[in-house]
Motif scaffolding. Structure first.
Motif, PDB file in Angstrom:
ATOM      1  N   UNK A 149      24.032 138.572   6.720  1.00 39.82           N
ATOM      2  CA  UNK A 149      23.814 138.064   8.051  1.00 39.82           C
ATOM      3  C   UNK A 149      22.773 136.930   8.036  1.00 39.82           C
ATOM      4  N   UNK A 150      21.687 137.115   7.286  1.00 46.64           N
ATOM      5  CA  UNK A 150      20.646 136.087   7.211  1.00 46.64           C
ATOM      6  C   UNK A 150      21.210 134.797   6.621  1.00 46.64           C
ATOM      7  N   UNK A 151      22.055 134.942   5.598  1.00 47.28           N
ATOM      8  CA  UNK A 151      22.659 133.771   4.965  1.00 47.28           C
ATOM      9  C   UNK A 151      23.475 132.965   5.982  1.00 47.28           C
ATOM     10  N   UNK A 152      24.219 133.663   6.802  1.00 46.05           N
ATOM     11  CA  UNK A 152      25.039 132.994   7.814  1.00 46.05           C
ATOM     12  C   UNK A 152      24.161 132.269   8.847  1.00 46.05           C
ATOM     13  N   UNK A 153      23.084 132.899   9.261  1.00 46.41           N
ATOM     14  CA  UNK A 153      22.178 132.292  10.242  1.00 46.41           C
ATOM     15  C   UNK A 153      21.540 131.031   9.669  1.00 46.41           C
ATOM     16  N   UNK A 154      21.072 131.117   8.438  1.00 48.58           N
ATOM     17  CA  UNK A 154      20.447 129.949   7.806  1.00 48.58           C
ATOM     18  C   UNK A 154      21.479 128.836   7.628  1.00 48.58           C
ATOM     19  N   UNK A 155      22.704 129.187   7.306  1.00 44.51           N
ATOM     20  CA  UNK A 155      23.761 128.189   7.192  1.00 44.51           C
ATOM     21  C   UNK A 155      24.000 127.470   8.512  1.00 44.51           C
ATOM     22  N   UNK A 156      24.023 128.228   9.590  1.00 48.04           N
ATOM     23  CA  UNK A 156      24.217 127.617  10.913  1.00 48.04           C
ATOM     24  C   UNK A 156      23.023 126.757  11.303  1.00 48.04           C
ATOM     25  N   UNK A 157      21.816 127.211  10.971  1.00 49.42           N
ATOM     26  CA  UNK A 157      20.622 126.408  11.246  1.00 49.42           C
ATOM     27  C   UNK A 157      20.636 125.114  10.434  1.00 49.42           C
ATOM     28  N   UNK A 158      21.091 125.200   9.194  1.00 49.72           N
ATOM     29  CA  UNK A 158      21.186 124.010   8.351  1.00 49.72           C
ATOM     30  C   UNK A 158      22.177 123.019   8.948  1.00 49.72           C
ATOM     31  N   UNK A 159      23.310 123.506   9.385  1.00 48.65           N
ATOM     32  CA  UNK A 159      24.302 122.632  10.018  1.00 48.65           C
ATOM     33  C   UNK A 159      23.723 121.994  11.274  1.00 48.65           C
ATOM     34  N   UNK A 160      23.008 122.768  12.061  1.00 51.58           N
ATOM     35  CA  UNK A 160      22.358 122.242  13.275  1.00 51.58           C
ATOM     36  C   UNK A 160      21.345 121.157  12.908  1.00 51.58           C
ATOM     37  N   UNK A 161      20.546 121.442  11.903  1.00 50.48           N
ATOM     38  CA  UNK A 161      19.528 120.485  11.455  1.00 50.48           C
ATOM     39  C   UNK A 161      20.165 119.161  11.017  1.00 50.48           C
ATOM     40  N   UNK A 162      21.221 119.257  10.248  1.00 56.28           N
ATOM     41  CA  UNK A 162      21.901 118.053   9.761  1.00 56.28           C
ATOM     42  C   UNK A 162      22.609 117.311  10.896  1.00 56.28           C
ATOM     43  N   UNK A 163      23.264 118.051  11.760  1.00 54.52           N
ATOM     44  CA  UNK A 163      24.007 117.440  12.861  1.00 54.52           C
ATOM     45  C   UNK A 163      23.083 116.683  13.821  1.00 54.52           C
ATOM     46  N   UNK A 164      21.902 117.223  14.028  1.00 50.38           N
ATOM     47  CA  UNK A 164      20.964 116.611  14.979  1.00 50.38           C
ATOM     48  C   UNK A 164      19.871 115.791  14.301  1.00 50.38           C
ATOM     49  N   UNK A 165      19.955 115.669  12.965  1.00 52.67           N
ATOM     50  CA  UNK A 165      18.956 114.922  12.175  1.00 52.67           C
ATOM     51  C   UNK A 165      17.534 115.352  12.509  1.00 52.67           C
ATOM     52  N   UNK A 166      17.331 116.658  12.506  1.00 55.01           N
ATOM     53  CA  UNK A 166      16.009 117.203  12.803  1.00 55.01           C
ATOM     54  C   UNK A 166      15.607 118.176  11.696  1.00 55.01           C
ATOM     55  N   UNK A 167      14.421 117.963  11.119  1.00 50.88           N
ATOM     56  CA  UNK A 167      13.973 118.878  10.061  1.00 50.88           C
ATOM     57  C   UNK A 167      13.680 120.275  10.611  1.00 50.88           C
ATOM     58  N   UNK A 168      13.781 121.271   9.768  1.00 52.06           N
ATOM     59  CA  UNK A 168      13.562 122.652  10.192  1.00 52.06           C
ATOM     60  C   UNK A 168      12.235 122.838  10.924  1.00 52.06           C
ATOM     61  N   UNK A 169      11.168 122.219  10.434  1.00 51.25           N
ATOM     62  CA  UNK A 169       9.860 122.433  11.054  1.00 51.25           C
ATOM     63  C   UNK A 169       9.749 121.815  12.443  1.00 51.25           C
ATOM     64  N   UNK A 170      10.710 120.977  12.829  1.00 51.98           N
ATOM     65  CA  UNK A 170      10.688 120.368  14.155  1.00 51.98           C
ATOM     66  C   UNK A 170      11.675 121.014  15.138  1.00 51.98           C
TER      67      UNK A 170
END
Length: 75
Positions: free
Chosen positions: A1-22
């Motif tokens: 489950x954690x892997x899937x969440x991080x994958x979705x967060x990574x896709x969100x980060x890339x799609x919106x050009x925003x680093x995780x810390x922001x």
């Protein structure tokens, strides 16, 4: 489950050009209610290094220990 969440967060980060810390906390929580304010601690390099306590790890304590050890060995 954690892997899937991080994958979705990574896709969100890339799609919106925003680093995780922001990414805002509310956005993290939209992916999982397990996130709280502590999520931002993982982006603090000093805290991350300090947590690496295994022998040979790059924590400040371990680095100091190795410097002392090598100074003695090389003297």
């Amino acid at each position: 489950q954690a892997h899937e969440i991080v994958g979705k967060l990574t896709a969100h980060s890339l799609e919106h050009s925003i680093p995780f810390q922001e990414i805002e906390l509310a956005t993290y929580q939209s992916f999982s209610d397990a996130f709280d304010q502590s999520v931002f601690k993982v982006f603090d390099v000093r805290a991350a290094l300090k947590a690496r306590t295994a022998t040979g790890a790059p924590s400040p304590t371990q680095v100091k220990r190795q410097i002392t050890r090598w100074k003695k060995l090389l003297s």
